[in-house]
Design a protein around this motif. Structure first.
Motif, PDB file in Angstrom:
ATOM      1  N   PHE A  86      -5.675 -25.506  21.478  1.00 10.45           N
ATOM      2  CA  PHE A  86      -6.313 -25.102  20.227  1.00 10.45           C
ATOM      3  C   PHE A  86      -5.389 -25.347  19.031  1.00 10.45           C
ATOM      4  O   PHE A  86      -5.774 -25.989  18.047  1.00 10.45           O
ATOM      5  CB  PHE A  86      -6.695 -23.622  20.309  1.00 10.45           C
ATOM      6  N   VAL A  90      -5.858 -28.389  16.218  1.00 10.22           N
ATOM      7  CA  VAL A  90      -6.078 -28.039  14.812  1.00 10.22           C
ATOM      8  C   VAL A  90      -5.048 -28.728  13.920  1.00 10.22           C
ATOM      9  O   VAL A  90      -5.401 -29.299  12.873  1.00 10.22           O
ATOM     10  CB  VAL A  90      -6.018 -26.506  14.618  1.00 10.22           C
ATOM     11  N   ILE A 120     -11.560 -26.063  11.419  1.00 10.06           N
ATOM     12  CA  ILE A 120     -11.055 -24.867  12.098  1.00 10.06           C
ATOM     13  C   ILE A 120     -12.161 -24.209  12.913  1.00 10.06           C
ATOM     14  O   ILE A 120     -11.960 -23.828  14.075  1.00 10.06           O
ATOM     15  CB  ILE A 120     -10.495 -23.865  11.068  1.00 10.06           C
ATOM     16  N   TRP A 121     -13.343 -24.055  12.308  1.00  4.16           N
ATOM     17  CA  TRP A 121     -14.461 -23.424  13.000  1.00  4.16           C
ATOM     18  C   TRP A 121     -14.848 -24.194  14.260  1.00  4.16           C
ATOM     19  O   TRP A 121     -15.132 -23.613  15.301  1.00  4.16           O
ATOM     20  CB  TRP A 121     -15.661 -23.297  12.071  1.00  4.16           C
ATOM     21  N   ASN A 123     -12.986 -25.962  16.190  1.00  2.00           N
ATOM     22  CA  ASN A 123     -11.999 -25.738  17.242  1.00  2.00           C
ATOM     23  C   ASN A 123     -11.974 -24.292  17.731  1.00  2.00           C
ATOM     24  O   ASN A 123     -11.615 -24.037  18.883  1.00  2.00           O
ATOM     25  CB  ASN A 123     -10.612 -26.161  16.743  1.00  2.00           C
ATOM     26  N   ILE A 124     -12.365 -23.355  16.870  1.00  2.00           N
ATOM     27  CA  ILE A 124     -12.502 -21.965  17.317  1.00  2.00           C
ATOM     28  C   ILE A 124     -13.614 -21.862  18.358  1.00  2.00           C
ATOM     29  O   ILE A 124     -13.480 -21.179  19.385  1.00  2.00           O
ATOM     30  CB  ILE A 124     -12.789 -21.023  16.129  1.00  2.00           C
ATOM     31  N   PHE A 127     -12.310 -23.201  21.520  1.00  2.00           N
ATOM     32  CA  PHE A 127     -11.324 -22.269  22.089  1.00  2.00           C
ATOM     33  C   PHE A 127     -12.003 -21.175  22.899  1.00  2.00           C
ATOM     34  O   PHE A 127     -11.628 -20.909  24.045  1.00  2.00           O
ATOM     35  CB  PHE A 127     -10.483 -21.659  20.964  1.00  2.00           C
ATOM     36  N   PHE A 128     -13.007 -20.525  22.319  1.00  2.00           N
ATOM     37  CA  PHE A 128     -13.681 -19.434  23.036  1.00  2.00           C
ATOM     38  C   PHE A 128     -14.522 -19.971  24.193  1.00  2.00           C
ATOM     39  O   PHE A 128     -14.752 -19.277  25.173  1.00  2.00           O
ATOM     40  CB  PHE A 128     -14.523 -18.611  22.072  1.00  2.00           C
ATOM     41  N   PHE A 157      -5.043 -13.104  16.604  1.00  2.00           N
ATOM     42  CA  PHE A 157      -5.817 -14.339  16.447  1.00  2.00           C
ATOM     43  C   PHE A 157      -6.127 -14.593  14.982  1.00  2.00           C
ATOM     44  O   PHE A 157      -6.101 -15.746  14.521  1.00  2.00           O
ATOM     45  CB  PHE A 157      -7.112 -14.250  17.259  1.00  2.00           C
ATOM     46  N   ILE A 161      -5.052 -17.862  12.771  1.00  2.00           N
ATOM     47  CA  ILE A 161      -5.989 -18.686  11.993  1.00  2.00           C
ATOM     48  C   ILE A 161      -5.508 -18.840  10.559  1.00  2.00           C
ATOM     49  O   ILE A 161      -5.566 -19.940   9.982  1.00  2.00           O
ATOM     50  CB  ILE A 161      -7.401 -18.071  12.017  1.00  2.00           C
TER      51      ILE A 161
END
Length: 269
Positions: A86, A90, A120-121, A123-124, A127-128, A157, A161
């Motif tokens: 992650f 990013v 960013i969103w 990759n978030i 990630f989850f 977290f 970010i």
């Protein structure tokens, strides 16, 4: 003075408007994921499947090499690899965040910082998605329990970010101007992978002079405030101090850079 004040207001207004456009950048970010796996059978699940195979393979190999208990090593490795993927993705995509949005920046009057939030969103979400692997591993490792420290994952977290946002913003601007920088940044990330406890356990460094290098590694602290709570422990006070200081100093620097060079981004593309 009036001109500098106007430029400063435009930069801050850009950041504020970008955050208000959350529906737009979230939609665009999710479309990026779907577009990448268009017409594939599993779609975005390929991301989780490939990550699961890598964790399983590396866990068996390095677990035996390091002679580490499987019940401890697999959760550590899973969180480490997912988190590292992650962070490194990013940072890597942050280098080209404005270059890849070339057409949108030139054709539509959208806030420029919104492209960083979109990346960013995206990759978030991935990630989850990958964190499903960690949850599956926890089923087979009953020695890790949910404690009060576990809930420190959320502020950890968030601070991660915040740091990745200013890093991506600065790198995005610099790499738009200097196109050789992305290759340099990727080379640095490869070195950081080996000197950061992702595959190897940090307790292996105890009692050695090289243990002091962990405190000098910002990547270790960024990972520690997120990884340790998930493993049932608490992050060190040093890690929290480092990441908070990074966020404050980094954002002050990012605002200065964005204020000065925001208007030039479109001309550098």
């Amino acid at each position: 003075m009036k001109k500098n004040k106007y430029i400063n207001q435009r930069a801050l207004k850009d950041i504020i408007e970008s955050n208000k456009s959350y529906k737009l950048y979230m939609m665009l970010g999710w479309q990026d994921i779907l577009q990448r796996y268009r017409r594939s059978v599993l779609g975005p699940l390929w991301l989780t499947l490939s990550m699961g195979v890598m964790i399983g393979t590396m866990g068996l190999v390095f677990g035996n090499i390091l002679n580490a208990p499987i019940s401890e090593y697999f959760p550590f490795l899973a969180v480490g690899l997912i988190l590292w993927t992650f962070i490194s993705t990013v940072i890597s995509e942050g280098c080209t965040v404005f270059i890849s949005a070339d057409s949108l920046i030139k054709q539509l009057p959208l806030p420029i910082f919104m492209h960083v939030l979109r990346m960013i969103w995206r990759n978030i979400a991935i990630f989850f998605h990958n964190m499903i692997i960690f949850l599956v591993i926890l089923i087979f490792t009953p020695n890790i329990f949910i404690t009060k420290s576990t809930f420190l994952f959320f502020p950890g977290f968030i601070i991660l970010i915040l740091n990745l946002l200013w890093i991506s913003l600065i790198l995005g601007i610099l790499c738009t101007r200097y196109r050789d920088l992305p290759q340099i940044i990727n080379s640095i990330l490869q070195v950081l992978f080996y000197i950061t406890p992702i595959v190897w356990l940090p307790n292996l460094m105890k009692g050695r002079a090289s243990a002091y290098f962990l405190d000098l590694n910002p990547m270790f602290h960024l990972m520690d405030v997120v990884r340790s709570p998930l493993l049932g422990g608490a992050s060190s006070l040093v890690s929290w101090q480092v990441v908070i200081a990074m966020a404050i100093i980094g954002w002050l620097l990012a605002i200065l850079v964005f204020t000065r060079y925001r208007a030039r981004i479109a001309y550098w593309l």
